[in-house]
Design a protein around this motif. Structure first.
Motif: not given
Length: 773
Positions: A665-689
């Motif tokens: 599950r963690d690996r799938l979440a990391v793949w999503r985090w890497h390959f489906i980037p977001v345009t807004d930096w705030r959304a990127n921070v939210t996904d990371t947390v």
């Protein structure tokens, strides 16, 4: 952070679309079980949930959705059209074009629900669900849609209240900030050409409809849809038609294209069904014998010359010889529907009687008397059903079942009625004098042929095999005019001895009869070849042990009769379940389905089918839920034994997946985090947390409910997490102000934290400082 009210409205919107999807699947095929329809709906819902897991939440829900959102929605909408050819090829079932379009619209609504983080998609999902629910209610009156409709109404009321309470009135009227148009240079906005063209098209259509006429326009538009039954095309999965295509239509005209359900009949000069016997089983052997002739008296010669029957001759002249040559044609089962004499709607197999034979001289069966033992018919007080009046039947029957017969190309006065028929209905024909009886319990039209297009509905009892043990079968003669108990005078004594041997030690009644049937089915084989013309039964029972179905039926009738039970040989049609057509949901019956079987008399005068030909069966009662579960468990066990290796591999992979489920599950979440980037930096921070919180919870270091994400990260005492906590606070509380760090630096910090703080790193972290925020 995302308000809890917004999250609740999104989930409620998804629930509305799910309920609409369930109702749509029920309406799409209201004849299949509701559980199967709900299962198909949940499969599409599960696919939408998976897609939703890969779509990030926007920082501003009022913003215009990104363009890439259209791809998952269109992909879901196109899937029903892609799957339909494979479904028709593998299962034999399918949807017409209109239902495929509705399924595509349903999937697009699921796609909008998956993207409900944007308010525009949320509004579209809600409106689409309302359309789908209206479609389901209009398309079917299936009672399974009513509970779904009630739940949808309740959920819709809560949805409206939640929208009002949250102040999101722009769900209904889009605000100025929902979609903006940037016009530079002060130039006027361009003319909406597409909207203007659509408006002109609508106006032109209304004018054309006024001048040409609505009926003609409707007929012309109907021809464009192949599933409408139009002459321009044909879809075998059509559910309805305009009346001039291949689909059925009913009306008062007996010359209509479909089945008629009226009191209008046509005489049909068609050939007799008795010609089928020679075509199917070959011509009888003609044995040349030398006999002396004697002179007839003048009275007899006068009677012959006047062509009058003797007064005591009440028996027909038709016979069936058990010794026959090879058949002239093979039983070709191709193109059954095009050559069907009639079609059956209902459970099969069925035995439909045509002719009964009672007397047997060792080589030839003689047809039983016609119309001697009449069974009365009476019209029911309500409706047009005709009831068969008979004596009280034995306690050996399950609840009755109904069948519908559509006579497409009937021959003669034959009416297809199953054994143990209690009621029947032929359109508006409710006069008992319109019907007659051939042999006992064989219904037909009186003095006329059955017209093509007739629809016959019947209700018949179904035999419960377990209860036959308690039935006291009649023994001995049943009347002077009947030969149901007579054995051939030159019958070989080996045949009654064989019957006694097969039934030795069994109580009288059904156990003895069933033993004979089981022996013939298990120890003899079907083969359409000629037999010994002088002793067909002896050759079949003691030497060849193989032959056509009429030898199985003849052997059954004579063996059972030698035990004292009245029997007869019956010819008719066997409706096989293997011939069922899932496209039309009917079972076509062709001339090649002619079949022979034996019958034994029941108390009360009815006749019980004795099917001893291998590969043929009688209609069994519907099994209960517990019996179905046991049967399913038995079949599942058999299948598991046949696929033990594959099942073992699957179980092993499932165990491995369960053991390493968090890592996967963690690996799938990391793949999503890497390959489906977001345009807004705030959304990127939210996904990371969120990813860090999940890992910390798995490692036993969860965030307390009373502390913020920034405080939780600073408690670790590690510099990279402390830096990320500052970024989180700025993203949460700074509003539209730009970040004090470059965007690329923020994204790099997120990448470094995700790469470094794995589940193992969280688990090994023991030095957590208490830092006051």
């Amino acid at each position: 952070m995302v308000p809890e009210t917004d999250r609740f409205v999104r989930r409620l919107t998804f629930a509305l679309v799910v309920l609409a999807s369930m109702a749509t699947e029920i309406a799409a095929d209201d004849l299949r079980p509701v559980s199967q329809s709900l299962g198909l709906a949940m499969a599409w819902v599960a696919l939408a949930v998976i897609i939703n897991g890969f779509i990030p939440l926007p920082a501003n829900s009022r913003a215009t959705p990104p363009r890439w959102i259209i791809f998952p929605c269109l992909g879901l909408a196109a899937l029903p059209f892609v799957i339909e050819p494979f479904r028709r090829d593998w299962t034999g079932a399918g949807y017409p074009l209109e239902l495929q379009m509705v399924a595509g619209f349903r999937n697009m609504a699921l796609g909008f629900a998956a993207c409900a983080g944007w308010r525009l998609c949320l509004r579209l999902a809600c409106v689409s669900s309302l359309f789908l629910m209206l479609f389901a209610v209009i398309m079917t009156n299936h009672r399974g849609t009513m509970p779904v409709l009630g739940l949808y109404g309740a959920a819709g009321s809560v949805w409206l209240a939640a929208v009002h309470w949250s102040g999101l009135r722009q769900f209904f009227v889009a605000g100025d900030n929902a979609l903006s148009l940037d016009v530079s240079g002060g130039r006027p906005a361009p003319l909406p050409k597409l909207a203007l063209a659509l408006g002109l098209l609508v106006v032109g259509g209304v004018i054309a409809l006024t001048f040409v006429g609505p009926q003609q326009i409707a007929g012309t538009l109907g021809e464009l849809f192949p599933t409408s039954g139009g002459t321009g095309g044909f879809d075998p999965f059509a559910r309805g038609g305009i009346g001039d295509g291949d689909d059925e239509t009913k009306g008062k005209s007996p010359k209509s294209t479909g089945m008629t359900q009226s009191d209008t009949f046509l005489d049909t000069p068609l050939p007799s069904l008795y010609d089928l016997i020679s075509d199917m089983y070959g011509e009888p052997y003609k044995i040349q014998e030398q006999e002396r002739s004697i002179a007839l008296d003048p009275l007899t010669m006068k009677a012959l010359e006047s062509q009058k029957k003797p007064a005591d001759n009440l028996r027909p002249n038709r016979e069936f010889a058990a010794g026959r040559t090879a058949p002239r044609q093979n039983r070709d089962m191709s193109d059954r529907t095009a050559r069907a004499m009639f079609e059956v709607e209902g459970r099969t197999p069925l035995h439909l009687r045509l002719t009964a034979y009672d007397g047997f001289d060792g080589r030839v069966w003689r047809e039983a008397p016609a119309g001697v033992r009449q069974v009365l018919l009476e019209k029911e007080e309500t409706g047009h059903w005709m009831r068969v009046v008979s004596r009280e039947p034995p306690e050996a029957f399950a609840p009755p079942e109904r069948h519908r017969f559509k006579l497409t190309a009937p021959e003669g006065p034959f009416l297809p009625t199953p054994p143990h028929t209690t009621r029947f209905w032929v359109a508006m024909v409710n006069d008992p004098n319109f019907y007659g009886w051939g042999q006992d319990r064989i219904l037909r039209f009186a003095e006329r042929n059955a017209p093509a297009g007739t629809v016959l509905e019947t209700e018949c009892r179904v035999v419960e095999p377990k209860k036959l043990v308690t039935v006291n079968f009649p023994v001995g003669r049943v009347g002077e005019r009947f030969l149901h108990s007579d054995l051939p005078p030159d019958l070989s004594p080996e045949i009654p001895a064989l019957a006694r041997e097969w039934t030795r030690g069994l109580p009288p009644g059904w156990p003895q009869i069933a033993a004979i049937i089981d022996r013939l089915k298990s120890e003899y084989a079907v083969e359409a070849k000629a037999t010994d013309p002088r002793d067909p039964l002896g050759e079949f029972l003691f030497h060849s042990r193989r032959g056509p179905d009429y030898l199985f039926a003849s052997a059954t009738a004579i063996l059972v009769r030698s035990l004292g039970y009245p029997t007869r040989l019956v010819s008719g049609f066997y409706v096989s379940p293997e011939a069922y057509d899932p496209v039309t949901r009917h079972t076509p019956v062709v001339r090649e389905d002619l079949h022979f079987w034996a019958e034994v008399m029941l108390p009360g005068g009815d006749w019980l089918v004795l099917e001893s030909t291998p590969g043929h069966h009688t209609l069994a009662p519907e099994i209960s839920l517990s019996e179905r579960l046991l049967l399913a468990a038995s079949r599942l066990g058999t299948w598991a034994q046949e696929h033990a290796i594959e099942i073992g591999i699957g179980i092993g992979m499932a165990l491995l997946g369960f053991m390493f489920r968090r890592r996967l599950r963690d690996r799938l979440a990391v793949w999503r985090w890497h390959f489906i980037p977001v345009t807004d930096w705030r959304a990127n921070v939210t996904d990371t947390v969120r990813l860090l919180e999940r890992r910390g919870g798995w490692a036993g270091k969860p965030r307390a409910g009373s502390e913020t994400q920034a405080v939780w990260l600073r408690r670790t005492g590690h510099e990279e997490l402390i830096q990320l906590s500052r970024i989180i606070e700025w993203a949460a509380y700074a509003g539209p102000l730009p970040a004090p760090w470059p965007v690329d630096e923020v994204r790099q910090v997120c990448r470094d934290v995700v790469r470094a703080w794995t589940v193992r790193r969280w688990r090994e972290t023991s030095n957590i400082e208490e830092v006051i925020a």
